[in-house]
Design a protein around this motif. Structure first.
Motif, PDB file in Angstrom:
ATOM      1  N   SER A 284      -5.157   2.780  -6.150  1.00  0.00           N
ATOM      2  CA  SER A 284      -6.378   1.803  -5.913  1.00  0.00           C
ATOM      3  C   SER A 284      -6.214  -0.024  -6.476  1.00  0.00           C
ATOM      4  N   GLU A 285      -5.928  -0.141  -7.566  1.00  0.00           N
ATOM      5  CA  GLU A 285      -6.116  -1.720  -7.157  1.00  0.00           C
ATOM      6  C   GLU A 285      -5.443  -2.632  -6.895  1.00  0.00           C
ATOM      7  N   LYS A 286      -3.803  -1.664  -7.282  1.00  0.00           N
ATOM      8  CA  LYS A 286      -2.648  -2.374  -6.185  1.00  0.00           C
ATOM      9  C   LYS A 286      -2.417  -2.601  -4.908  1.00  0.00           C
ATOM     10  N   LYS A 287      -3.737  -1.599  -3.959  1.00  0.00           N
ATOM     11  CA  LYS A 287      -4.121  -1.562  -2.526  1.00  0.00           C
ATOM     12  C   LYS A 287      -5.306  -2.479  -2.294  1.00  0.00           C
ATOM     13  N   ALA A 288      -6.002  -2.404  -3.426  1.00  0.00           N
ATOM     14  CA  ALA A 288      -7.217  -3.787  -3.485  1.00  0.00           C
ATOM     15  C   ALA A 288      -6.416  -5.192  -3.262  1.00  0.00           C
ATOM     16  N   ASP A 289      -5.580  -5.249  -4.170  1.00  0.00           N
ATOM     17  CA  ASP A 289      -5.345  -6.658  -3.988  1.00  0.00           C
ATOM     18  C   ASP A 289      -4.040  -7.079  -2.982  1.00  0.00           C
TER      19      ASP A 289
ATOM     20  N   SER B  87      -5.753   5.275  -9.828  1.00  0.00           N
ATOM     21  CA  SER B  87      -6.858   4.315 -10.500  1.00  0.00           C
ATOM     22  C   SER B  87      -6.003   2.333 -10.039  1.00  0.00           C
TER      23      SER B  87
ATOM     24  N   THR C 225       0.470  -1.240   0.487  1.00  0.00           N
ATOM     25  CA  THR C 225       0.324   0.020   0.195  1.00  0.00           C
ATOM     26  C   THR C 225       0.760   1.497  -0.431  1.00  0.00           C
TER      27      THR C 225
ATOM     28  N   ARG D  97      -5.201  -6.104   0.253  1.00  0.00           N
ATOM     29  CA  ARG D  97      -5.530  -6.684   1.282  1.00  0.00           C
ATOM     30  C   ARG D  97      -6.397  -7.704   1.069  1.00  0.00           C
ATOM     31  N   LYS D  98      -6.503  -8.440  -0.513  1.00  0.00           N
ATOM     32  CA  LYS D  98      -7.560  -9.300  -1.092  1.00  0.00           C
ATOM     33  C   LYS D  98      -6.522  -9.934  -0.320  1.00  0.00           C
TER      34      LYS D  98
END
Length: 215
Positions: free
Chosen positions: A167-172, A164, A137, A174-175
């Motif tokens: 955001s995708e990297k942070k979402a990945d 964008s 993150t 966290r997943k």
């Protein structure tokens, strides 16, 4: 250890990671002196374990080794401060805590010991997953800021694309962290089911699968 303890450790790791300020670089001489000091303290700590016996001695040695590992990682942050070296401190601490917790489990036997080890591993997995997610993150935010500054000189479209992507990297991240923690907690739940037998054990396993979304 239980889910509450795991959650508390998770929050503590995230808080330290997000608020840690960039340290000032120490000199080569200070770095070498620091390593020598850590080495002496490590040898002294292990020598102090000699008077103990059985598992108490193993725990003592694990504590000495863990403290040494964390101290070296912290020294590296002082020498080459970065997101990566601060991440290595979190990993060293997680591994040190697990090594000690695992040795403490040797005071138990049978399924109780198996559950103890699984719970200790779950805590380590959680700490590492959170440290990894936080590092990714932070890297994503830094990359986004750099791209945003560059994009401002050309077009707003690049700024949006950079944000964008971040955001995708942070979402990945966290997943991935969530998946690692779920697997670790599921392993603990399954181990606890081994204390049962027959229909009770099958019911326990089915409930664990349903709770953690396993097939």
């Amino acid at each position: 250890m239980n889910t509450l303890n795991i959650t508390m450790i998770t929050l503590a790791v995230a808080a330290v990671f997000s608020t840690g300020a960039m340290a000032q670089n120490i000199s080569n001489n200070d770095y070498k002196a620091g390593k020598d000091k850590i080495s002496v303290e490590h040898k002294s700590a292990k020598a102090g374990c000699a008077s103990l016996s059985s598992n108490a001695k193993d725990i003592c040695i694990a504590q000495a080794d863990g403290k040494n590992k964390v101290a070296l990682a912290e020294l590296q942050v002082s020498y080459t401060p970065s997101v990566k070296t601060r991440y290595e401190v979190r990993i060293a601490q997680a591994e040190a805590d697990y090594a000690v917790a695992k040795e403490r489990c040797d005071d138990q036997a049978g399924n109780a010991k198996d559950v103890c080890v699984k719970e200790a591993k779950a805590v380590e997995t959680t700490a590492k997953a959170d440290a990894t997610a936080q590092m990714k993150t932070t890297d994503a935010n830094m990359t986004a800021n750099e791209k945003t500054n560059a994009a401002n000189a050309t077009a707003n479209e690049k700024t949006s694309a950079a944000k964008s992507k971040a955001s995708e990297k942070k979402a990945d991240a966290r997943k991935e962290a969530a998946a690692d923690k779920t697997d670790a907690e599921y392993a603990v739940a399954k181990e606890k089911c081994d204390a049962q037998a027959g229909v009770a054990k099958d019911t326990c396993l089915n409930q664990a699968k349903a709770r953690f979304g396993k097939s």
